[in-house]
Enzyme design. Structure first.
Site, PDB file in Angstrom:
ATOM      1  N   ASP A   1      -5.165  41.687  17.487  1.00 26.85           N
ATOM      2  CA  ASP A   1      -5.838  40.678  16.673  1.00 26.85           C
ATOM      3  C   ASP A   1      -6.552  41.398  15.536  1.00 26.85           C
ATOM      4  OD1 ASP A   1      -8.659  40.121  18.958  1.00 26.85           O
ATOM      5  OD2 ASP A   1      -8.113  41.787  17.665  1.00 26.85           O
ATOM      6  N   SER A   2      -7.134  40.634  14.618  1.00 27.71           N
ATOM      7  CA  SER A   2      -7.636  41.246  13.376  1.00 27.71           C
ATOM      8  C   SER A   2      -9.077  41.715  13.510  1.00 27.71           C
ATOM      9  CB  SER A   2      -7.586  40.215  12.248  1.00 27.71           C
ATOM     10  OG  SER A   2      -8.579  39.215  12.501  1.00 27.71           O
ATOM     11  N   GLY A   3      -9.755  41.296  14.561  1.00 28.66           N
ATOM     12  CA  GLY A   3     -11.153  41.672  14.748  1.00 28.66           C
ATOM     13  C   GLY A   3     -12.132  40.601  14.295  1.00 28.66           C
ATOM     14  N   GLY A   4     -11.714  39.705  13.431  1.00 21.61           N
ATOM     15  CA  GLY A   4     -12.628  38.711  12.868  1.00 21.61           C
ATOM     16  C   GLY A   4     -13.253  37.809  13.916  1.00 21.61           C
TER      17      GLY A   4
ATOM     18  N   ASP B   1      -9.125  36.579   9.437  1.00 20.55           N
ATOM     19  CA  ASP B   1      -9.458  35.174   9.151  1.00 20.55           C
ATOM     20  C   ASP B   1     -10.860  34.866   9.641  1.00 20.55           C
ATOM     21  OD1 ASP B   1      -8.195  33.301  12.029  1.00 20.55           O
ATOM     22  OD2 ASP B   1      -9.077  35.303  11.894  1.00 20.55           O
TER      23      ASP B   1
ATOM     24  N   GLN C   1      -5.421  27.468   9.927  1.00 17.78           N
ATOM     25  CA  GLN C   1      -6.742  26.957  10.245  1.00 17.78           C
ATOM     26  C   GLN C   1      -6.824  25.479   9.821  1.00 17.78           C
ATOM     27  OE1 GLN C   1      -9.021  28.304  12.044  1.00 17.78           O
ATOM     28  NE2 GLN C   1      -8.505  30.479  12.033  1.00 17.78           N
TER      29      GLN C   1
ATOM     30  N   GLY D   1      -8.414  28.443  15.335  1.00 17.43           N
ATOM     31  CA  GLY D   1      -9.388  27.357  15.268  1.00 17.43           C
ATOM     32  C   GLY D   1      -9.353  26.390  16.427  1.00 17.43           C
TER      33      GLY D   1
ATOM     34  N   ASP E   1      -1.981  33.969  24.343  1.00 14.91           N
ATOM     35  CA  ASP E   1      -2.766  35.056  24.948  1.00 14.91           C
ATOM     36  C   ASP E   1      -4.037  34.445  25.524  1.00 14.91           C
ATOM     37  OD1 ASP E   1      -4.407  35.026  22.215  1.00 14.91           O
ATOM     38  OD2 ASP E   1      -5.546  36.200  23.699  1.00 14.91           O
TER      39      ASP E   1
ATOM     40  N   CYS F   1       5.086  33.251  45.853  1.00 15.93           N
ATOM     41  CA  CYS F   1       4.863  34.358  44.910  1.00 15.93           C
ATOM     42  C   CYS F   1       5.387  35.670  45.487  1.00 15.93           C
ATOM     43  CB  CYS F   1       3.365  34.471  44.624  1.00 15.93           C
ATOM     44  SG  CYS F   1       2.965  35.786  43.463  1.00 15.93           S
TER      45      CYS F   1
ATOM     46  N   CYS G   1       4.504  38.711  44.377  1.00  9.09           N
ATOM     47  CA  CYS G   1       3.669  39.861  43.995  1.00  9.09           C
ATOM     48  C   CYS G   1       3.194  40.606  45.243  1.00  9.09           C
ATOM     49  CB  CYS G   1       2.483  39.375  43.161  1.00  9.09           C
ATOM     50  SG  CYS G   1       1.064  38.820  44.106  1.00  9.09           S
TER      51      CYS G   1
ATOM     52  N   CYS H   1       0.619  38.788  47.480  1.00 13.68           N
ATOM     53  CA  CYS H   1       1.133  37.708  48.339  1.00 13.68           C
ATOM     54  C   CYS H   1       2.093  38.238  49.395  1.00 13.68           C
ATOM     55  CB  CYS H   1       1.820  36.651  47.484  1.00 13.68           C
ATOM     56  SG  CYS H   1       0.649  35.823  46.399  1.00 13.68           S
TER      57      CYS H   1
ATOM     58  N   HIS I   1      -1.960  39.392  41.024  1.00 13.95           N
ATOM     59  CA  HIS I   1      -1.381  38.090  41.383  1.00 13.95           C
ATOM     60  C   HIS I   1      -1.456  37.114  40.211  1.00 13.95           C
ATOM     61  CE1 HIS I   1      -0.504  34.304  43.264  1.00 13.95           C
ATOM     62  NE2 HIS I   1      -1.633  33.845  42.714  1.00 13.95           N
TER      63      HIS I   1
HETATM   64  O1  LIG Z   1      -8.903  31.075  14.888  1.00 18.15           O
HETATM   65  C1  LIG Z   1      -8.780  32.169  15.459  1.00 18.15           C
HETATM   66  N1  LIG Z   1      -8.526  33.287  14.743  1.00 18.15           N
HETATM   67  C2  LIG Z   1      -8.410  34.504  15.324  1.00 18.15           C
HETATM   68  N2  LIG Z   1      -8.533  34.687  16.625  1.00 18.15           N
HETATM   69  C3  LIG Z   1      -8.801  33.602  17.436  1.00 18.15           C
HETATM   70  C4  LIG Z   1      -8.973  33.799  18.813  1.00 18.15           C
HETATM   71  C5  LIG Z   1      -9.273  32.706  19.623  1.00 18.15           C
HETATM   72  N3  LIG Z   1      -9.544  32.635  20.954  1.00 18.15           N
HETATM   73  C6  LIG Z   1      -9.822  31.334  21.183  1.00 18.15           C
HETATM   74  N4  LIG Z   1     -10.189  30.848  22.383  1.00 18.15           N
HETATM   75  C7  LIG Z   1     -10.452  31.758  23.486  1.00 18.15           C
HETATM   76  C8  LIG Z   1     -10.942  30.895  24.630  1.00 18.15           C
HETATM   77  N5  LIG Z   1     -11.114  31.779  25.790  1.00 18.15           N
HETATM   78  C9  LIG Z   1     -10.779  31.007  27.000  1.00 18.15           C
HETATM   79  C10 LIG Z   1     -11.040  31.849  28.233  1.00 18.15           C
HETATM   80  O2  LIG Z   1     -12.392  32.331  28.231  1.00 18.15           O
HETATM   81  C11 LIG Z   1     -12.731  33.113  27.074  1.00 18.15           C
HETATM   82  C12 LIG Z   1     -12.508  32.306  25.810  1.00 18.15           C
HETATM   83  N6  LIG Z   1      -9.711  30.585  20.072  1.00 18.15           N
HETATM   84  C13 LIG Z   1      -9.380  31.413  19.064  1.00 18.15           C
HETATM   85  C14 LIG Z   1      -9.208  31.206  17.707  1.00 18.15           C
HETATM   86  C15 LIG Z   1      -8.922  32.309  16.887  1.00 18.15           C
HETATM   87 ZN   LIG Z   2       1.043  36.546  44.260  1.00 21.31          ZN
END
Ligand SMILES: O=c1[nH]cnc2cc3nc(NCCN4CCOCC4)[nH]c3cc12
Ligand SMILES: [Zn+2]
Length: 372
Positions: A92-95, A146, A189, A216, A266, A304, A306, A309, A335
């Site tokens: 990811d970009s870090g933002g 972003d 976005q 977003g 992800d 499963c 794994c 299991c 698992h």
């Molecule tokens: O607009 C985005 N731009 C760049 N990276 C992101 C990462 C993102 N990650 C989430 N949600 C993560 C939700 N997780 C669910 C499990 O518990 C931790 C948070 N929404 C996201 C939106 C963006």
């Molecule tokens: Zn399993």
């Protein structure tokens, strides 16, 4: 070196079956990417992550730039060699993580200046610096820099963040080092607003990317609003490029988002839950801390394959969880990752055989049942 490519192999309703080819390998889609935040998928050896069926993992630019440093990883041969993961890596970009993890200093047209949550040191991330870091890491798939607006936000602020993100997308594209096999994904976005999503999609298509992420979302809007936003957003994105829904999600989210045309996902959920005693099964999540498992000789999920299991009872898992043993995190993480990969494999097979609608209905009837 083969070029970065996406082949659309088939579709079943809104669900798509595809294949991404990149420098370090091929990814069957729909695909789930385990999160390897600090150059490790926590509690897992890389070969065991691969054994679950995962073909691509995610690395976090924010964490790696702060520790051990992108230049250091580059000197040591790049992230693949450093963490012993020979397959594809998306970074990811870090933002997003600056906004959620650091003591944010300031965000302006140029980028974001912030203090490290590790040692308080000052850092700046711009589209150009983010591209440089992801290049130094050697990512197969680089994400644009972003700004993800929080939820809820005033529409005017979502519009501001979206327009800034589109200017940053152009700067990311210009700074990205083009190499055969390496791709750059733009991030759509616009919050939950159809007009803003359309403006963002148009801007990204004019710049041109190897894939299109949907940002977003999964920021607290809830499943219904996420799905209704996907209903119109995926249709705005090119059909011949991968679509990646960032940060998603729970098993029910994955199935519903695939039905709406998403190809890649992800989420920290399967790994984070593995460390907090929660296991995913085809009948829903199970909390292994619960005393009811204390004498249960059955495996977590008899469907499963794994090691958890195959070799351990719920009683054993309950014991090592309560005892705080390291093996608890290992077994439950393994698992959970296997469960997520098996779900994606079942989804791919259902699309191939034109039975995705029946699969989705069957999943929803079983998953909500709760544990046996
Ligand atoms: O607009 C985005 N731009 C760049 N990276 C992101 C990462 C993102 N990650 C989430 N949600 C993560 C939700 N997780 C669910 C499990 O518990 C931790 C948070 N929404 C996201 C939106 C963006
Ligand atoms: Zn399993």
């Amino acid at each position: 070196m083969t070029d970065f490519s996406f082949e659309l192999l088939g579709a079943d309703g809104g669900a798509r079956r595809g294949r991404v080819t990149c420098a370090h390998g091929v990814i069957q889609t729909p695909a789930f990417m385990p999160v390897g935040t600090a150059a490790t998928v926590k509690a897992m050896l890389p070969e065991n992550v691969a054994a679950t069926g995962a073909e691509i993992i995610l690395g976090n630019t924010y964490h790696l730039m702060l520790r051990p440093g992108a230049e250091r990883i580059a000197r040591l041969g790049g992230l693949h060699a450093f963490m012993n993961w020979p397959g594809p890596i998306l970074t990811d970009s870090g933002g997003y993580q600056v906004m959620s993890l650091s003591e944010l200093r300031k965000l302006d047209e140029n980028g974001v200046t912030f203090r490290s949550h590790i040692d308080g040191s000052y850092h700046t991330l711009t589209p150009e610096r983010s591209m440089e870091i992801q290049h130094q890491l050697g990512s197969d798939i680089t994400m644009c820099f972003d700004e993800c607006p929080p939820y809820p936000s005033e529409k005017a602020d979502v519009a501001r963040a979206t327009q800034l993100s589109m200017r940053w997308a152009a700067r990311s594209r210009a700074a990205f080092v083009n190499r055969p096999g390496y791709g750059l994904f733009g991030i759509n976005q616009g919050g939950v607003h159809e007009d803003l999503r359309e403006q963002s999609a148009q801007a990204l298509k004019e710049i041109g990317f190897d894939g299109y992420a949907i940002g977003g979302l999964a920021v607290g809007e809830g499943r219904a609003l996420m799905f209704s936003t996907l209903d119109f957003t995926t249709l705005m994105l090119p059909t011949d490029k991968p679509r990646y829904l960032m940060g998603v999600g729970k098993p029910e989210d994955l199935v519903g988002a695939v039905a709406r045309g998403v190809d890649m996902f992800d989420c920290v959920l399967p790994t984070r839950s593995g460390r907090t005693a929660q296991a995913f099964t085809r009948r829903g999540p199970v909390n292994l801390k619960n005393a009811r498992h204390g004498d249960d000789p059955r495996p977590l999920d008899d469907h499963c394959s794994c090691p958890t299991c195959r070799n351990y009872s719920r009683a054993y898992l309950n014991h090592v969880v309560k005892a705080g043993e390291i093996i608890a995190a290992m077994l439950l993480t393994w698992h959970n990752l296997q469960y997520y990969q098996d779900l994606m494999a079942d989804i791919r097979r259902a699309i191939e055989s034109g039975t995705f609608a029946a699969f989705e209905a069957d999943f929803q009837s079983q998953y909500g049942q709760g544990d046996i």
